[in-house]
Design a protein around this motif. Structure first.
Motif, PDB file in Angstrom:
ATOM      1  N   ASP A 139      30.497 -39.698-131.277  1.00  0.00           N
ATOM      2  CA  ASP A 139      30.926 -39.001-130.352  1.00  0.00           C
ATOM      3  C   ASP A 139      30.493 -39.767-128.705  1.00  0.00           C
ATOM      4  OD1 ASP A 139      33.470 -38.881-128.460  1.00  0.00           O
ATOM      5  OD2 ASP A 139      33.489 -36.822-128.276  1.00  0.00           O
ATOM      6  N   LYS A 145      29.751 -43.055-122.146  1.00  0.00           N
ATOM      7  CA  LYS A 145      29.194 -41.799-120.659  1.00  0.00           C
ATOM      8  C   LYS A 145      27.946 -41.316-120.569  1.00  0.00           C
ATOM      9  CE  LYS A 145      34.167 -40.715-120.230  1.00  0.00           C
ATOM     10  NZ  LYS A 145      35.274 -39.256-120.531  1.00  0.00           N
ATOM     11  N   LYS A 229      36.556 -44.691-132.200  1.00  0.00           N
ATOM     12  CA  LYS A 229      36.662 -44.799-130.533  1.00  0.00           C
ATOM     13  C   LYS A 229      36.433 -46.128-130.164  1.00  0.00           C
ATOM     14  CE  LYS A 229      33.378 -42.141-127.127  1.00  0.00           C
ATOM     15  NZ  LYS A 229      33.173 -40.808-126.544  1.00  0.00           N
ATOM     16  N   ARG A 244      42.291 -43.367-122.889  1.00  0.00           N
ATOM     17  CA  ARG A 244      41.042 -43.208-123.342  1.00  0.00           C
ATOM     18  C   ARG A 244      40.579 -41.130-123.074  1.00  0.00           C
ATOM     19  NH1 ARG A 244      34.409 -43.813-122.088  1.00  0.00           N
ATOM     20  NH2 ARG A 244      33.544 -42.550-123.340  1.00  0.00           N
ATOM     21  N   LEU A 247      41.265 -39.386-126.385  1.00  0.00           N
ATOM     22  CA  LEU A 247      40.224 -38.983-127.135  1.00  0.00           C
ATOM     23  C   LEU A 247      39.772 -36.924-126.527  1.00  0.00           C
ATOM     24  CD1 LEU A 247      37.423 -41.270-126.474  1.00  0.00           C
ATOM     25  CD2 LEU A 247      38.501 -40.760-128.659  1.00  0.00           C
ATOM     26  N   ASN A 248      40.473 -36.430-126.305  1.00  0.00           N
ATOM     27  CA  ASN A 248      40.416 -35.300-125.063  1.00  0.00           C
ATOM     28  C   ASN A 248      41.320 -34.582-125.640  1.00  0.00           C
ATOM     29  OD1 ASN A 248      38.053 -35.812-123.657  1.00  0.00           O
ATOM     30  ND2 ASN A 248      39.266 -36.664-121.903  1.00  0.00           N
TER      31      ASN A 248
END
Ligand code: GLY
Length: 365
Positions: A139, A145, A229, A244, A247-248
């Motif tokens: 991740d 990020k 990812k 995106r 992904l949370n």
């Protein structure tokens, strides 16, 4: 020429992710191809420095690349303003140039802090991510990020900065503590549950091999997560279209659990419990495919720790209200229609959330 397991494609270019046993030894070659020059700055933390840090420095040296070593504190302190200032000072004293790559060797905190330094020093120097935890390999080291903490909020100051490449060598995962490894499995399961039903089924089949840290099973799982990812980040690098955000999955409740327990829970453990709450919410709304209940419950059972004491709606409500995913006054939750079928909702009521949290507390005791 080595083939990447996945490629993040953005407007600025391509960021390949290499996955494989023994990849650390190939770092000099990969850097020669992707970075040029004959030096780099290797950033790691105090826990890794005596072992992996020195080993990677030797590997780079043997490959003809000088590596100046900077050691960050362990854990969230790596992401403090003080640690960042020291790192900038080191980069200045080492006379780093615009093209000198910074190699981040470590878990999520090293990757975030070193990544942020690379994003901002001289307005951006090349970054190479060499993640050493399962969580970072699947991740945080992928997708660009980067962030440091502000005294008032975690990850409050950050930037998008894609690595010139990421190299994940699953052999380094063998020395992770059982708890850290298991926490990483929470994020692995996230990809199966929320984004890839085929992967969820594969995970169930491979589970015994994975938990025994079998080399081939680990490389398969890390490679598959990297591909998922990369696909998501390539579609929405800046987290703008909602893609995106998928992904949370599990992170709204997960993040609030981390805060409510003052980070006694590992990130992957909190996310696992958050995924349990999201699946329960999906079932309560009648949108979750009954055929997928058994597979989802089985995977959640493998990764969920007991629900922490004292973390009820009252304790979680505040942190959930402050969650980064808040748009206007509404909380965004990622729910599921079934395995690999996420749906973004922003109308979860307090009473629904109370029922889901109480349900999870009963189930995962
Ligand atoms: N860990 C979530 C993201 O990279 O967007």
């Amino acid at each position: 020429m080595m083939r990447p397991a996945a490629i993040v494609k953005t407007k600025e270019g391509s960021s390949p992710v290499f996955v494989g046993e023994g990849l650390l030894e190939a770092l000099p070659r990969l850097m020669d191809i992707r970075c040029g020059g004959s030096r780099c700055v290797l950033v790691t933390d105090a826990r890794l420095e005596p072992g992996l840090g020195r080993r990677v420095r030797r590997i780079l040296g043997r490959g003809g690349r000088r590596a100046d070593l900077f050691v960050l504190p362990v854990g969230e302190r790596a992401k403090s303003p003080a640690a960042l200032q020291k790192l900038y000072g080191f980069l200045l004293r080492s006379r780093v140039e615009r093209g000198t790559p910074l190699v981040a060797l470590g878990g999520g905190t090293v990757g975030d802090a070193a990544g942020f330094a690379a994003a901002t020093f001289y307005r951006g120097i090349p970054l190479v991510q060499v993640p050493t935890t399962l969580l970072a390999q699947v991740d945080s080291a992928i997708g660009g990020k980067t962030a440091v903490n502000h005294p008032l909020a975690k990850n409050a100051v950050g930037a998008f900065h894609q690595p010139v490449f990421a190299a994940a060598d699953p052999s380094v995962l063998r020395t992770l503590s059982e708890r850290d490894f298991h926490s990483g499995l929470g994020e692995v399961v996230k990809y199966g549950l929320a984004l890839d039903a085929g992967f969820a089924r594969l995970l169930r089949r491979d589970w015994a091999l994975l938990t025994a840290r079998d080399a081939a099973a680990l490389a398969r799982a890390v490679g598959r997560c990297a591909r998922i990812k990369a696909r998501i980040v390539s579609a929405d690098e800046r987290d703008l279209s909602g893609t995106r955000e998928l992904l949370n999955f599990g992170h709204t409740v997960g993040h609030s659990l981390e805060i409510a327990t003052r980070y006694r829970l590992r990130h992957g453990e909190a996310v696992a419990l958050g995924m349990g709450a999201a699946v329960l919410l999906s079932q309560m709304r009648g949108i979750f495919d009954p055929q997928d209940v058994d597979a989802a419950s089985w995977l959640l059972d493998q990764v969920c720790p007991p629900w922490p004491r004292g973390a009820g709606l009252r304790e979680l409500e505040g942190p959930i209200g402050l969650d980064k995913k808040v748009r206007g006054s509404k909380n965004v939750f990622i729910l599921l229609r079934g395995l690999g079928r996420p749906v973004r909702v922003s109308d979860v009521s307090v009473s629904e959330l109370r029922l889901a949290i109480d349900g999870c507390r009963l189930i995962s005791r």
